[in-house]
Design a protein around this motif. Structure first.
Motif, PDB file in Angstrom:
ATOM      1  N   ASN A   1     -23.880 -37.844  23.070  1.00  0.00           N
ATOM      2  CA  ASN A   1     -24.497 -36.974  24.080  1.00  0.00           C
ATOM      3  C   ASN A   1     -25.999 -37.014  23.859  1.00  0.00           C
ATOM      4  O   ASN A   1     -26.510 -36.433  22.900  1.00  0.00           O
ATOM      5  CB  ASN A   1     -23.960 -35.548  23.943  1.00  0.00           C
ATOM      6  CG  ASN A   1     -24.581 -34.594  24.935  1.00  0.00           C
ATOM      7  OD1 ASN A   1     -25.672 -34.821  25.457  1.00  0.00           O
ATOM      8  ND2 ASN A   1     -23.890 -33.505  25.197  1.00  0.00           N
ATOM      9  N   ASP A   2     -26.716 -37.677  24.764  1.00  0.00           N
ATOM     10  CA  ASP A   2     -28.161 -37.840  24.619  1.00  0.00           C
ATOM     11  C   ASP A   2     -28.936 -36.538  24.772  1.00  0.00           C
ATOM     12  O   ASP A   2     -30.112 -36.478  24.452  1.00  0.00           O
ATOM     13  CB  ASP A   2     -28.691 -38.862  25.631  1.00  0.00           C
ATOM     14  CG  ASP A   2     -28.260 -40.272  25.293  1.00  0.00           C
ATOM     15  OD1 ASP A   2     -28.008 -40.552  24.112  1.00  0.00           O
ATOM     16  OD2 ASP A   2     -28.168 -41.094  26.225  1.00  0.00           O
ATOM     17  N   GLU A   3     -28.289 -35.505  25.281  1.00  0.00           N
ATOM     18  CA  GLU A   3     -28.979 -34.229  25.471  1.00  0.00           C
ATOM     19  C   GLU A   3     -29.008 -33.380  24.203  1.00  0.00           C
ATOM     20  O   GLU A   3     -29.732 -32.394  24.147  1.00  0.00           O
ATOM     21  CB  GLU A   3     -28.343 -33.461  26.624  1.00  0.00           C
ATOM     22  CG  GLU A   3     -28.557 -34.176  27.951  1.00  0.00           C
ATOM     23  CD  GLU A   3     -27.943 -33.458  29.122  1.00  0.00           C
ATOM     24  OE1 GLU A   3     -27.577 -32.278  28.986  1.00  0.00           O
ATOM     25  OE2 GLU A   3     -27.845 -34.090  30.179  1.00  0.00           O
ATOM     26  N   LEU A   4     -28.243 -33.746  23.184  1.00  0.00           N
ATOM     27  CA  LEU A   4     -28.260 -33.002  21.923  1.00  0.00           C
ATOM     28  C   LEU A   4     -29.514 -33.356  21.136  1.00  0.00           C
ATOM     29  O   LEU A   4     -29.855 -34.530  20.989  1.00  0.00           O
ATOM     30  CB  LEU A   4     -27.043 -33.348  21.068  1.00  0.00           C
ATOM     31  CG  LEU A   4     -25.697 -32.799  21.502  1.00  0.00           C
ATOM     32  CD1 LEU A   4     -24.592 -33.358  20.612  1.00  0.00           C
ATOM     33  CD2 LEU A   4     -25.688 -31.286  21.463  1.00  0.00           C
ATOM     34  N   SER A   5     -30.173 -32.341  20.611  1.00  0.00           N
ATOM     35  CA  SER A   5     -31.327 -32.596  19.744  1.00  0.00           C
ATOM     36  C   SER A   5     -30.829 -32.979  18.351  1.00  0.00           C
ATOM     37  O   SER A   5     -29.649 -32.794  18.016  1.00  0.00           O
ATOM     38  CB  SER A   5     -32.196 -31.337  19.644  1.00  0.00           C
ATOM     39  OG  SER A   5     -31.510 -30.335  18.902  1.00  0.00           O
ATOM     40  N   ASP A   6     -31.737 -33.489  17.526  1.00  0.00           N
ATOM     41  CA  ASP A   6     -31.368 -33.812  16.144  1.00  0.00           C
ATOM     42  C   ASP A   6     -30.869 -32.564  15.417  1.00  0.00           C
ATOM     43  O   ASP A   6     -29.905 -32.620  14.665  1.00  0.00           O
ATOM     44  CB  ASP A   6     -32.561 -34.405  15.390  1.00  0.00           C
ATOM     45  CG  ASP A   6     -32.918 -35.797  15.863  1.00  0.00           C
ATOM     46  OD1 ASP A   6     -32.092 -36.452  16.528  1.00  0.00           O
ATOM     47  OD2 ASP A   6     -34.042 -36.246  15.548  1.00  0.00           O
ATOM     48  N   GLY A   7     -31.537 -31.435  15.650  1.00  0.00           N
ATOM     49  CA  GLY A   7     -31.140 -30.179  15.003  1.00  0.00           C
ATOM     50  C   GLY A   7     -29.754 -29.732  15.437  1.00  0.00           C
ATOM     51  O   GLY A   7     -28.953 -29.263  14.617  1.00  0.00           O
ATOM     52  N   GLN A   8     -29.461 -29.869  16.717  1.00  0.00           N
ATOM     53  CA  GLN A   8     -28.136 -29.497  17.208  1.00  0.00           C
ATOM     54  C   GLN A   8     -27.058 -30.400  16.617  1.00  0.00           C
ATOM     55  O   GLN A   8     -26.007 -29.926  16.187  1.00  0.00           O
ATOM     56  CB  GLN A   8     -28.102 -29.562  18.740  1.00  0.00           C
ATOM     57  CG  GLN A   8     -28.905 -28.472  19.396  1.00  0.00           C
ATOM     58  CD  GLN A   8     -29.055 -28.689  20.893  1.00  0.00           C
ATOM     59  OE1 GLN A   8     -29.093 -29.830  21.371  1.00  0.00           O
ATOM     60  NE2 GLN A   8     -29.129 -27.599  21.626  1.00  0.00           N
ATOM     61  N   PHE A   9     -27.342 -31.696  16.588  1.00  0.00           N
ATOM     62  CA  PHE A   9     -26.341 -32.600  16.009  1.00  0.00           C
ATOM     63  C   PHE A   9     -26.178 -32.344  14.516  1.00  0.00           C
ATOM     64  O   PHE A   9     -25.073 -32.457  13.986  1.00  0.00           O
ATOM     65  CB  PHE A   9     -26.667 -34.076  16.269  1.00  0.00           C
ATOM     66  CG  PHE A   9     -25.540 -34.954  15.811  1.00  0.00           C
ATOM     67  CD1 PHE A   9     -24.387 -35.058  16.579  1.00  0.00           C
ATOM     68  CD2 PHE A   9     -25.597 -35.604  14.600  1.00  0.00           C
ATOM     69  CE1 PHE A   9     -23.312 -35.826  16.134  1.00  0.00           C
ATOM     70  CE2 PHE A   9     -24.533 -36.372  14.152  1.00  0.00           C
ATOM     71  CZ  PHE A   9     -23.386 -36.492  14.928  1.00  0.00           C
ATOM     72  N   SER A  10     -27.253 -31.964  13.848  1.00  0.00           N
ATOM     73  CA  SER A  10     -27.165 -31.642  12.432  1.00  0.00           C
ATOM     74  C   SER A  10     -26.188 -30.496  12.194  1.00  0.00           C
ATOM     75  O   SER A  10     -25.396 -30.520  11.250  1.00  0.00           O
ATOM     76  CB  SER A  10     -28.546 -31.290  11.877  1.00  0.00           C
ATOM     77  OG  SER A  10     -28.452 -30.870  10.533  1.00  0.00           O
ATOM     78  N   VAL A  11     -26.231 -29.494  13.058  1.00  0.00           N
ATOM     79  CA  VAL A  11     -25.307 -28.362  12.937  1.00  0.00           C
ATOM     80  C   VAL A  11     -23.869 -28.830  13.153  1.00  0.00           C
ATOM     81  O   VAL A  11     -22.973 -28.516  12.364  1.00  0.00           O
ATOM     82  CB  VAL A  11     -25.681 -27.236  13.926  1.00  0.00           C
ATOM     83  CG1 VAL A  11     -24.596 -26.156  13.965  1.00  0.00           C
ATOM     84  CG2 VAL A  11     -27.020 -26.620  13.537  1.00  0.00           C
ATOM     85  N   LEU A  12     -23.651 -29.612  14.210  1.00  0.00           N
ATOM     86  CA  LEU A  12     -22.303 -30.112  14.480  1.00  0.00           C
ATOM     87  C   LEU A  12     -21.801 -30.989  13.335  1.00  0.00           C
ATOM     88  O   LEU A  12     -20.662 -30.850  12.885  1.00  0.00           O
ATOM     89  CB  LEU A  12     -22.281 -30.892  15.792  1.00  0.00           C
ATOM     90  CG  LEU A  12     -22.583 -30.106  17.068  1.00  0.00           C
ATOM     91  CD1 LEU A  12     -22.576 -31.042  18.276  1.00  0.00           C
ATOM     92  CD2 LEU A  12     -21.608 -28.971  17.257  1.00  0.00           C
ATOM     93  N   GLY A  13     -22.663 -31.896  12.876  1.00  0.00           N
ATOM     94  CA  GLY A  13     -22.270 -32.775  11.775  1.00  0.00           C
ATOM     95  C   GLY A  13     -21.989 -32.008  10.500  1.00  0.00           C
ATOM     96  O   GLY A  13     -21.047 -32.328   9.759  1.00  0.00           O
ATOM     97  N   GLY A  14     -22.783 -30.976  10.230  1.00  0.00           N
ATOM     98  CA  GLY A  14     -22.563 -30.156   9.043  1.00  0.00           C
ATOM     99  C   GLY A  14     -21.244 -29.407   9.114  1.00  0.00           C
ATOM    100  O   GLY A  14     -20.506 -29.324   8.121  1.00  0.00           O
ATOM    101  N   LEU A  15     -20.925 -28.872  10.277  1.00  0.00           N
ATOM    102  CA  LEU A  15     -19.641 -28.178  10.430  1.00  0.00           C
ATOM    103  C   LEU A  15     -18.481 -29.161  10.307  1.00  0.00           C
ATOM    104  O   LEU A  15     -17.441 -28.837   9.723  1.00  0.00           O
ATOM    105  CB  LEU A  15     -19.586 -27.467  11.790  1.00  0.00           C
ATOM    106  CG  LEU A  15     -20.464 -26.227  11.921  1.00  0.00           C
ATOM    107  CD1 LEU A  15     -20.531 -25.771  13.376  1.00  0.00           C
ATOM    108  CD2 LEU A  15     -19.978 -25.107  11.018  1.00  0.00           C
TER     109      LEU A  15
END
Length: 128
Positions: free
Chosen positions: A16-30
Motif C-alpha cells: 500500500n503506497d499510501e502507508l508512511s514508513d512510520g505506519q508500516f513500522s507499527v504494522l510490522g512491529g505488531l
C-alpha cells in the motif's frame, strides 16, 4: 551511505503506497512482536504517546488494526493487527523479498559471494 540507500529503496516496495514508513513500522512491529499497548508501541518506535495515538487512529480507520479493551481493566487497551493489517505486512514483505531477489540474481557470482560475506560480518557487528 549505501546501506541507507538500500534500506530506503526497499522501503519503497510496499503493498500500500499510501502507508508512511512510520505506519508500516507499527504494522510490522505488531506482526513481529504481537499485540501492544499504545505506550508500548510508542516506546518501541521512540515516539510520544500522542504521536503514536494519531498513527494508530489512522491505521484503525483504514482497518489495519483494532483496539481490544481488557475485560478486567477497562482502562487497559491492547492494539492488535486485523486480517487486513496482517495481509498488508505479508504482501509488503513478499514484494520486498522479490525486489531484492531480482537485484541479487542480476549480480555476478563473485559479487553475490562478497555480499554474503559482508552480510555475515554485519550480523556479527549487530550482535556485539
Amino acid at each position: 551511505m549505501g546501506t541507507f540507500r538500500l534500506a530506503r529503496r526497499l522501503r519503497n516496495e510496499r503493498a500500500n503506497d499510501e502507508l508512511s514508513d512510520g505506519q508500516f513500522s507499527v504494522l510490522g512491529g505488531l506482526y513481529t512482536h504481537g499485540p501492544h499497548t499504545l505506550s508500548g508501541l510508542a516506546e518501541r518506535d521512540h515516539v510520544s504517546a500522542p504521536s503514536m495515538n494519531r498513527t494508530v487512529n489512522c491505521l484503525e480507520e483504514e482497518g489495519y488494526l483494532t483496539r481490544i479493551t481488557d475485560p478486567r481493566d477497562k482502562r487497559r487497551v491492547t492494539i492488535e493487527l486485523t486480517d487486513a493489517g496482517t495481509a498488508v505486512v505479508k504482501e509488503t514483505v513478499k514484494k520486498r523479498d522479490a525486489w531484492l531477489h531480482h537485484q541479487l540474481r542480476a549480480l555476478d557470482p563473485a559479487d553475490r559471494e562478497t555480499l554474503a560475506k559482508a552480510a555475515d560480518l554485519m550480523r556479527r557487528l549487530a550482535t556485539q
